[in-house]
Design a protein around this motif. Structure first.
Motif, short mmCIF file in Angstrom:
data_model
loop_
_atom_site.label_atom_id
_atom_site.label_comp_id
_atom_site.label_asym_id
_atom_site.label_seq_id
_atom_site.Cartn_x
_atom_site.Cartn_y
_atom_site.Cartn_z
N VAL A 1 0.83 -1.21 0.00
CA VAL A 1 0.00 0.00 0.00
C VAL A 1 0.86 1.25 0.00
N SER A 2 2.01 1.20 0.68
CA SER A 2 2.90 2.36 0.71
C SER A 2 3.38 2.73 -0.69
N THR A 3 3.59 1.74 -1.55
CA THR A 3 4.01 2.02 -2.93
C THR A 3 2.89 2.68 -3.72
N ILE A 4 1.67 2.20 -3.55
CA ILE A 4 0.52 2.79 -4.24
C ILE A 4 0.32 4.23 -3.81
N ILE A 5 0.42 4.47 -2.50
CA ILE A 5 0.25 5.84 -2.00
C ILE A 5 1.37 6.74 -2.50
N ALA A 6 2.59 6.24 -2.51
CA ALA A 6 3.73 7.04 -2.97
C ALA A 6 3.58 7.44 -4.43
N ASN A 7 2.95 6.59 -5.24
CA ASN A 7 2.74 6.90 -6.65
C ASN A 7 1.64 7.93 -6.86
N ARG A 8 0.66 7.96 -5.97
CA ARG A 8 -0.48 8.86 -6.13
C ARG A 8 -0.35 10.16 -5.33
N LEU A 9 0.40 10.12 -4.25
CA LEU A 9 0.49 11.29 -3.37
C LEU A 9 1.01 12.55 -4.05
N PRO A 10 2.00 12.49 -4.95
CA PRO A 10 2.50 13.73 -5.57
C PRO A 10 1.42 14.54 -6.27
N PHE A 11 0.43 13.89 -6.89
CA PHE A 11 -0.62 14.62 -7.58
C PHE A 11 -1.52 15.36 -6.59
N THR A 12 -1.92 14.66 -5.52
CA THR A 12 -2.75 15.30 -4.51
C THR A 12 -1.98 16.40 -3.78
N ALA A 13 -0.72 16.11 -3.43
CA ALA A 13 0.09 17.09 -2.71
C ALA A 13 0.31 18.35 -3.54
N THR A 14 0.47 18.18 -4.83
CA THR A 14 0.73 19.34 -5.69
C THR A 14 -0.45 20.30 -5.68
N ILE A 15 -1.64 19.80 -5.95
CA ILE A 15 -2.78 20.72 -6.02
C ILE A 15 -3.18 21.22 -4.64
N ALA A 16 -2.98 20.40 -3.59
CA ALA A 16 -3.37 20.83 -2.24
C ALA A 16 -2.39 21.87 -1.69
#
Length: 359
Positions: free
Chosen positions: A128-143
């Motif tokens: 799960v940590s790998t899946i989150i690491a792949n998706r987090l940059p997109f959410t972190a960027t706009i947030a």
């Protein structure tokens, strides 16, 4: 928070504002004195906030585990497919640990977290940590970019309107500002995103969409519409608060005195107005900025942005319990850290907010 003006002996009876954290007589205020135990207020502040983060994490752990138990449907059935036999489904439930009592599952969940393991996705068989690491940059960027844009735009805008409408001046501006910001603030984020898409992407074709426009060539331009949809509402809310606080601060005696010294408007507003409206503004802004994380998840769905928002939706549809739990934990802790950052900034601006009685 509002400052006070200390009388200073001198020619013409001129007065100057006291130094931060002092009384009109020039003595240190009670709030600015060191704690009686001789420790820095930051030590007590750090201790309370550390305990708060631990409590928040514990609550998120329990919440994330209970949430997945309330999701209807059997993950084994969803994963095995429509053609799977009863024996195949049962074997899959055993391999996933879903046949165990709920308290045993919770104990195993706690043991995994204690080892720094968020689990393995049912659907993708990946950590799960790998899946989150792949998706987090997109959410972190706009947030994160959205939070910065909100503060950079909302505070100067609210101050400017507050200064221009001081003392009942330019009522048309005050009315127009209130009407426009009230209207824009009432539009939900996903509707605002749709409006922006229709106007600037499908209409004039000025800005790209996610996807298929999201690629290496699109770059930062592809984030403009998602960020704009996210920040318009919070900008309107915070700028209205800043306008009101600016109007209150401008009516204080120390501002009138400082205005009599013939300071430039920039110096007057930056030195005597801005610091005194930030405490109230940032206190409210912390709640709004944390809420922007939830808004970011919705905006992602509108633009098909491959972030945590679309990841959670897909995980719910797939009954992928470990992914749901991991993303809830990460998003909850990010929101807690945003609030902690706001508290630190408030402490730097006004040390009185560090005291337990003023929290």
């Amino acid at each position: 928070m509002t400052s006070t003006i200390a009388d200073r002996a001198g020619a013409g009876g001129a007065t100057t504002p006291p130094a931060p954290g002092t009384t009109p007589g020039g003595r240190p205020s009670d709030a600015s004195r060191p704690a009686r135990r001789g420790r820095s207020p930051w030590i007590d502040f750090a201790g309370r906030r550390a305990l708060g983060l631990v409590g928040t994490f514990a609550a998120l752990v329990v919440l994330s585990f209970l949430i997945v138990q309330l999701i209807p449907g059997d993950p084994a059935v969803a994963l095995a497919g429509a053609d799977a036999s009863v024996d195949e489904i049962e074997a899959l439930r055993v391999s996933l640990g879903l046949d165990q009592p709920i308290w045993t599952q919770f104990a195993n969940y706690l043991l995994q977290l204690a080892q720094g393991d968020l689990g393995t996705s049912f659907q993708y068989r990946q950590p799960v940590s790998t899946i989150i690491a792949n998706r987090l940059p997109f959410t972190a960027t706009i947030a994160l970019v959205g939070i910065a844009v909100v503060l950079i735009v909302a505070v100067p805008l609210g101050m400017w309107v507050g200064v221009q409408t001081r003392g009942g001046r330019k009522r048309w501006l005050d009315t127009a500002f209130g009407a426009v910001t009230g209207l824009l603030d009432s539009i939900p984020g996903y509707i605002m995103a749709t409006i922006l898409v229709v106007l600037f992407a499908l209409g004039v074709g000025l800005l790209p969409l996610f996807p298929p426009a999201y690629n290496a060539r699109a770059g930062a331009v592809a984030y403009v519409l998602p960020i704009a949809a996210l920040v318009i509402g919070p900008i309107c809310t915070i700028s209205r608060v800043v306008r009101r606080e600016t109007a209150v601060v401008l009516e204080n005696d120390y501002v009138r005195t400082a205005r009599g010294w013939r300071l430039t408007p920039v110096a007057l507003h930056l030195k005597y107005v801005l610091p005194n409206l930030l405490t109230t503004t940032l206190t409210l802004s912390g709640l709004i900025l944390s809420g922007m994380l939830g808004g970011a998840l919705i905006i992602e769905s509108v633009f098909a942005l491959p972030g945590l928002g679309t990841g959670i939706i897909k995980a719910i549809l797939d009954r992928d319990f470990p992914v749901i739990q991991g993303m809830v934990l990460v998003l909850g802790m990010i929101a807690a850290l945003v609030n902690l950052l706001v508290d630190v900034v408030l402490g730097l601006i006004d040390s009185r907010t560090l005291g337990g009685r003023n929290d």
